[in-house]
Design an enzyme around this catalytic site. Structure first.
Site, mmCIF file in Angstrom:
data_model
loop_
_atom_site.group_PDB
_atom_site.id
_atom_site.type_symbol
_atom_site.label_atom_id
_atom_site.label_comp_id
_atom_site.label_asym_id
_atom_site.label_seq_id
_atom_site.Cartn_x
_atom_site.Cartn_y
_atom_site.Cartn_z
ATOM 1 C CB SER A 9 -0.856 -0.010 1.269
ATOM 2 O OG SER A 9 -1.444 1.247 1.483
ATOM 3 C CE LYS A 43 -1.345 -4.374 3.305
ATOM 4 N NZ LYS A 43 -1.650 -5.698 2.740
ATOM 5 C CE1 TYR A 45 -3.745 -2.527 5.489
ATOM 6 C CE2 TYR A 45 -3.473 -0.139 5.482
ATOM 7 C CZ TYR A 45 -3.589 -1.327 4.796
ATOM 8 O OH TYR A 45 -3.558 -1.337 3.431
HETATM 9 C C1 UD1 Z 1 -7.007 4.981 3.812
HETATM 10 C C2 UD1 Z 1 -5.875 4.641 4.749
HETATM 11 C C3 UD1 Z 1 -4.817 3.887 4.001
HETATM 12 C C4 UD1 Z 1 -5.418 2.650 3.359
HETATM 13 C C5 UD1 Z 1 -6.563 3.064 2.443
HETATM 14 C C6 UD1 Z 1 -7.279 1.839 1.900
HETATM 15 C C7 UD1 Z 1 -5.840 6.406 6.501
HETATM 16 C C8 UD1 Z 1 -5.104 7.552 7.057
HETATM 17 N N1 UD1 Z 1 -5.337 5.856 5.375
HETATM 18 O O1 UD1 Z 1 -6.514 5.868 2.829
HETATM 19 O O2 UD1 Z 1 -3.795 3.500 4.904
HETATM 20 O O3 UD1 Z 1 -4.441 1.962 2.616
HETATM 21 O O4 UD1 Z 1 -7.524 3.831 3.183
HETATM 22 O O5 UD1 Z 1 -8.069 2.187 0.820
HETATM 23 O O6 UD1 Z 1 -6.855 5.994 7.017
HETATM 24 N N2 UD1 Z 1 -12.994 11.132 3.292
HETATM 25 C C9 UD1 Z 1 -14.072 11.944 3.591
HETATM 26 N N3 UD1 Z 1 -15.205 11.370 4.117
HETATM 27 C C10 UD1 Z 1 -15.316 10.019 4.331
HETATM 28 C C11 UD1 Z 1 -14.201 9.191 3.999
HETATM 29 C C12 UD1 Z 1 -13.060 9.783 3.486
HETATM 30 O O7 UD1 Z 1 -14.023 13.162 3.416
HETATM 31 O O8 UD1 Z 1 -16.356 9.559 4.807
HETATM 32 C C13 UD1 Z 1 -11.782 11.746 2.683
HETATM 33 C C14 UD1 Z 1 -10.511 11.549 3.484
HETATM 34 O O9 UD1 Z 1 -10.344 12.590 4.404
HETATM 35 C C15 UD1 Z 1 -9.454 11.546 2.368
HETATM 36 C C16 UD1 Z 1 -10.182 10.926 1.177
HETATM 37 O O10 UD1 Z 1 -11.569 11.074 1.453
HETATM 38 O O11 UD1 Z 1 -9.094 12.849 2.029
HETATM 39 C C17 UD1 Z 1 -9.879 9.456 0.967
HETATM 40 O O12 UD1 Z 1 -10.121 8.756 2.181
HETATM 41 P P1 UD1 Z 1 -10.143 7.161 2.257
HETATM 42 O O13 UD1 Z 1 -10.998 6.621 1.162
HETATM 43 O O14 UD1 Z 1 -10.489 6.770 3.659
HETATM 44 O O15 UD1 Z 1 -8.661 6.718 1.911
HETATM 45 P P2 UD1 Z 1 -7.250 7.218 2.539
HETATM 46 O O16 UD1 Z 1 -7.440 7.954 3.793
HETATM 47 O O17 UD1 Z 1 -6.503 7.896 1.448
#
Ligand code: UD1
Length: 340
Positions: A124, A153, A149
């Site tokens: 990842s 990795k 997690y």
């Molecule tokens: C997250 C994990 C990463 C993991 C990946 C799996 C963290 C810090 N990182 O990545 O280690 O490998 O998931 O796919 O948790 N967001 C919203 N609202 C929501 C959900 C997300 O605004 O309900 C935003 C987040 O702030 C971020 C973006 O969407 O800016 C992507 O979030 P997400 O899909 O959870 O992935 P990551 O955080 O990039």
């Protein structure tokens, strides 16, 4: 090649199984359905027109893993199986370290004992930690991660490197995924998170299908194009193709271990993804901006040059493709895969 796919019933595993079969490889799945449903198998068999052998057990069971390798011959392993929820890993670190590391140890012991020397590992972009310059490049060191997690990795990458380095002929591809989204274009398989989704795309999809009231956007005051977080979303079909490319590249590798970023090289903001999903659905979706989520980075994406040059692989799907395919899967399967 005859390939053992651990976690082959899961989201990325299932799409990769289809891509392998399409490329003429034979596939055997090992999966304990800890985070997937057995009914995915029937759909994979319908889509591929092939019977797919399955072994339903937990790879941390070293005896069962050894027995599998003693009774069947494999040319390679693609190792997806593992726990993957960031928040849960903070609550249950021992479960994560034990499950993700022990399953890898079982596999590695059985592989080295039975002369199986090719491995593709599901890593990842989280291994770049929070200090790597953007875009992320494979040579960046030191690797680190902000959750248990993520640290599994990093640790598994290290273990695989050490083992491959001293095992003659062993070849490992470490595939560092960015943000996998989308679904098979048939709408028959896709991501099926249990409980409330942690990740953005499945959450938006569940808002669109009426299972959640609105999206909560975690912060709009980041130093990004519109203030919301930017990520490198990659279509799961591209990701699956990346695994086939890596598998077929392994026999030609000079070094025992090589890491590859699987991303598009482009950042998309939370609001851009939401609006793309609205285009796929055909109407607006409710959202509100809330506090930043602890531990989130503002923006990152891949430098995908190495995978292009060495694997001959490149992502081809657009953000609109990712949303259209996610929506087809979600709207045709509002509650995910049926129970067995
Ligand atoms: C997250 C994990 C990463 C993991 C990946 C799996 C963290 C810090 N990182 O990545 O280690 O490998 O998931 O796919 O948790 N967001 C919203 N609202 C929501 C959900 C997300 O605004 O309900 C935003 C987040 O702030 C971020 C973006 O969407 O800016 C992507 O979030 P997400 O899909 O959870 O992935 P990551 O955080 O990039």
């Amino acid at each position: 090649m005859r390939v053992l796919v651990s976690g082959g019933a899961g989201y990325i595993g299932s799409h990769t199984v289809l891509a392998l079969l399409e490329h003429g490889h034979d596939v055997v799945i090992v999966d304990d359905f800890a985070n997937s449903k057995p009914t995915v198998l029937g759909r994979l068999e319908t889509l591929s027109g092939k019977t797919i052998p399955l072994h339903a057990f937990d790879l941390t069971d070293a005896d069962k893993t050894e027995h599998l390798f003693a009774s069947e011959k494999f040319d390679a392993v693609i190792h997806f199986a593992g726990f993957k929820a960031v928040g849960e890993s903070v609550e249950k670190p021992l479960d994560y370290y034990r499950n993700n590391l022990d399953s890898t140890f079982s596999l590695l012991r059985a592989m080295t004992r039975h002369g199986v020397d090719k491995l593709v590992f599901s890593s990842s972009a989280t291994v770049y930690g929070d200090t790597a310059p953007v875009p992320y490049h494979e040579d960046y060191e030191p690797l680190s991660a902000s959750s248990p997690y993520g640290r599994t990795k990093v640790m598994i990458e290290r273990v695989l490197t050490d083992v491959a380095t001293i095992t003659d002929g062993f070849r490992v591809a470490l595939l560092r995924y960015f943000n996998p989204v989308g679904a098979h274009p048939s709408g028959m398989i896709g991501e099926d998170p249990q409980g409330i989704p942690n990740n953005l795309m499945p959450f938006i999809a569940q808002v669109a299908v009426g299972r959640r009231d609105k999206l909560r956007v975690f912060g709009d005051d980041y130093p990004t194009k519109d203030g919301t977080g930017e990520r490198d979303y990659i279509h799961v079909m591209d990701l699956a193709a990346g695994h086939v490319a890596a598998l077929e590249h392994l026999p030609t590798m000079d070094e025992p271990v090589r890491a590859f970023n699987l991303g598009t090289g482009e950042g998309t903001s939370v609001l851009e993804l939401l609006h793309a999903f609205e285009r796929a659905v055909g109407h607006e979706l409710p959202y509100e901006v809330v506090e930043r989520r602890a531990g989130d980075l503002p923006a990152y994406w891949a430098d995908p040059t190495r995978a292009q040059q060495e694997l001959g692989w490149q992502a081809t799907h657009t953000i609109d493709d990712m949303c259209a395919d996610t929506w087809r899967w979600q709207s045709e399967n509002p509650n995910g895969f049926p129970e067995g």
